[in-house]
Each structure stands twice: as C-alpha cells, then as structure tokens.
Design an enzyme around this catalytic site. Structure first.
Site, short mmCIF file in Angstrom:
data_model
loop_
_atom_site.label_atom_id
_atom_site.label_comp_id
_atom_site.label_asym_id
_atom_site.label_seq_id
_atom_site.Cartn_x
_atom_site.Cartn_y
_atom_site.Cartn_z
N LYS A 100 0.88 -1.18 -0.16
CA LYS A 100 -0.10 -0.15 0.08
C LYS A 100 0.89 1.27 -0.02
O LYS A 100 1.63 1.44 1.00
CB LYS A 100 -0.94 0.13 1.13
CG LYS A 100 -1.83 1.20 1.17
CD LYS A 100 -2.47 1.56 2.58
CE LYS A 100 -3.11 2.78 2.69
NZ LYS A 100 -3.61 3.02 3.87
N ALA A 187 -9.50 5.78 4.80
CA ALA A 187 -9.28 7.15 5.54
C ALA A 187 -10.81 7.68 5.96
O ALA A 187 -11.51 7.70 5.10
CB ALA A 187 -8.50 7.98 5.14
N GLY A 188 -10.84 8.06 7.10
CA GLY A 188 -12.34 8.76 7.47
C GLY A 188 -13.47 8.08 8.04
O GLY A 188 -14.18 8.62 8.48
N THR A 210 -8.42 3.47 12.87
CA THR A 210 -8.69 4.16 13.96
C THR A 210 -10.02 3.87 14.44
O THR A 210 -10.28 3.80 15.63
CB THR A 210 -8.44 5.72 13.70
OG1 THR A 210 -7.29 5.88 13.21
CG2 THR A 210 -8.72 6.59 15.03
#
Length: 268
Positions: A100, A187-188, A210
């Site tokens: 990645k 992401a996000g 996360t």
C-alpha cells in the site's frame, strides 16, 4: 461466489483492517479475528515485522500463512522514502509484492501528495510491485494511477483518523464508475454506517484502523464493521429502489380495496 480480487488473488472479506493504535498485540489479534478480514495493513516505519529483532514481532501474532499482509508507507512524505520503505518490506517479507503506497503532503491533515504519489507509483510498478494506492478523491488522479498500473485505487473518504465519514460521495461515485480496478475507501470511516454507505455506493471494499482501534470496545466495533461491510455490499448487489420526489407509492396493492356502497353514498 462474490469475491474481491486484487492482483489476481480472491478474498471473501471486503474489510481491510489496520494494525496500529491497539493497546497490545493481543487486542490486535482479537479485533482481526472478529472482523473476518483477510488483508491486514502494517506501517513499516512504526511496526516491527523483523527489522528490530529485540522487539515483539507482529508476525508472531498475525503470521503471513494466515493473512495477506499489506505493508504501507505511513509517515512517508517523499516518493523516495516511500519507495525505500516498500523495498525494505519486500526484503523482510521474502519477496512479498503487494503493498500500500501513501505519500503524505501535509503533517496536519495527512492529505496525499498526489504528484509524489504518482512518481512513486511509476517506480514501484516498474519494479514489480502490486500497488494499492492511497489518494485523494480526484477522479482524474484515480484514472492516472490506474493507467500507471496500480492494482487498487484507495481514495480517502475524509481525513485520516478523523472519523468524519464520507464527505464527498459524488466524487467517489465517479471514481467507481470510471476505473476498472478495485476501489477501496481508505481513511475517514468512523462507524458502521460509514462503512455501509461506502459499500452501497459500489466501493469494492473499505480499509479502516482508527474506527476500530479507538472505539470504546474495539472488538465489538470490529464485529459491527464486518456486518456493515457485508450489509452494504448486499444492498448494492440487490439494487436500491429509485428515490422519488413528490411521488408517494403505497406498499399495499390498490386492487380490491373496499369502497363505500352506492346506497350508503346516496344516503349521505
């Protein structure tokens, strides 16, 4: 069977999970198991996979024989650093080619530097890597990365670690429509509904870290994310009903409805 195919390999899970921010490797393994993921991302600059012999090794907990490892270049701000990091990963993982790529452009927002990303992607693809690439939600950049030969396009939904969800579904939809390689939101994502929405748009998968690791109960959140990705995928395959403005349609058939008799109507 509905499978995700990346660089010629098929996966039944469309949830990709990061390995950072957990309290320890035991929690990491538990979250991975509950999520059902088959691809786990590893930040080479932050996680020991053999480069530090005296430290605990993630590969002892998540062995390559059980999972597809996806070494990433988190923390790299130049194309040269990203390329160097992934070449190190290939050495540590005995020639492993699936990686990645992310080249960051700003320390506060962690937005990608798309110019440096394109440069690094060209070098890595030419060097025999199968590159899954973190990028902006710009459809033009996505097409350029596909043209270079990247194995998957990974546009952000919002800022890394922000949990703000999908801020620009329209651009994601254009990317999905325009590129032929897998599109994986990266992401996000903050909660299960974000993952479901990404899949309902037609994304091929969702990568997160996360959202799971920073939840009050990471193991339970990993379970929720697994179900959300599966539900969103099934909803996309099923095809949602069209949205209608000012055109309500009853769910019950109108044929055979009971109406007032002529006699009662006359009496009224």
């Amino acid at each position: 069977m509905d499978t995700l195919v990346i660089a010629g390999k098929s996966y039944t899970s469309r949830l990709l999970l990061g390995t950072g921010k957990y309290k320890d490797f035991t929690e990491t393994r538990a979250a991975v198991d509950v999520s059902g993921t088959q691809i786990i991302t590893v930040a080479i600059r932050r996680t020991n996979i053999g480069q530090n012999p005296d430290e605990p090794n993630l590969l002892d907990v998540l062995p390559p024989s059980q999972f597809t490892l996806l070494p990433n270049t988190a923390g790299c701000y130049t194309a040269a650093d990203a390329v160097r990091t992934l070449r190190l990963a290939r050495e540590l993982l005995d020639g492993h080619a699936l990686v990645k790529l992310e080249v960051l452009g700003d320390q506060k927002t962690l937005f990608p530097d798309v110019v440096a990303t394109l440069e690094a992607a060209r070098i890595l693809v030419k060097d025999g890597f199968h590159v899954m690439v973190y990028t902006s939600d710009d459809p033009i950049v996505a097409r350029q990365l596909e043209d270079i030969g990247c194995a998957a396009i990974m546009p952000l939904a919002s800022l890394i670690g922000s949990g703000m969800g999908i801020l620009n579904p329209w651009n994601l939809q254009i990317i999905i429509d325009k590129v032929k390689v897998p599109v994986i939101v990266d992401a996000g994502v903050g909660t299960a509904s974000d993952a479901a929405i990404a899949m309902e748009l037609g994304c091929d998968g969702v990568l997160m870290n996360t959202a799971v690791a920073s939840a009050r109960n990471p193991i339970l959140m990993a379970s929720a994310m697994r179900k959300a990705v599966e539900a969103g995928r099934e909803a996309w395959l099923a095809g949602r009903m069209p949205k209608k403005i000012y055109q309500a349609t009853p769910s019950s058939p109108s044929e055979g409805m009971i109406t007032g008799s002529p006699h009662s109507a006359a009496n009224n």
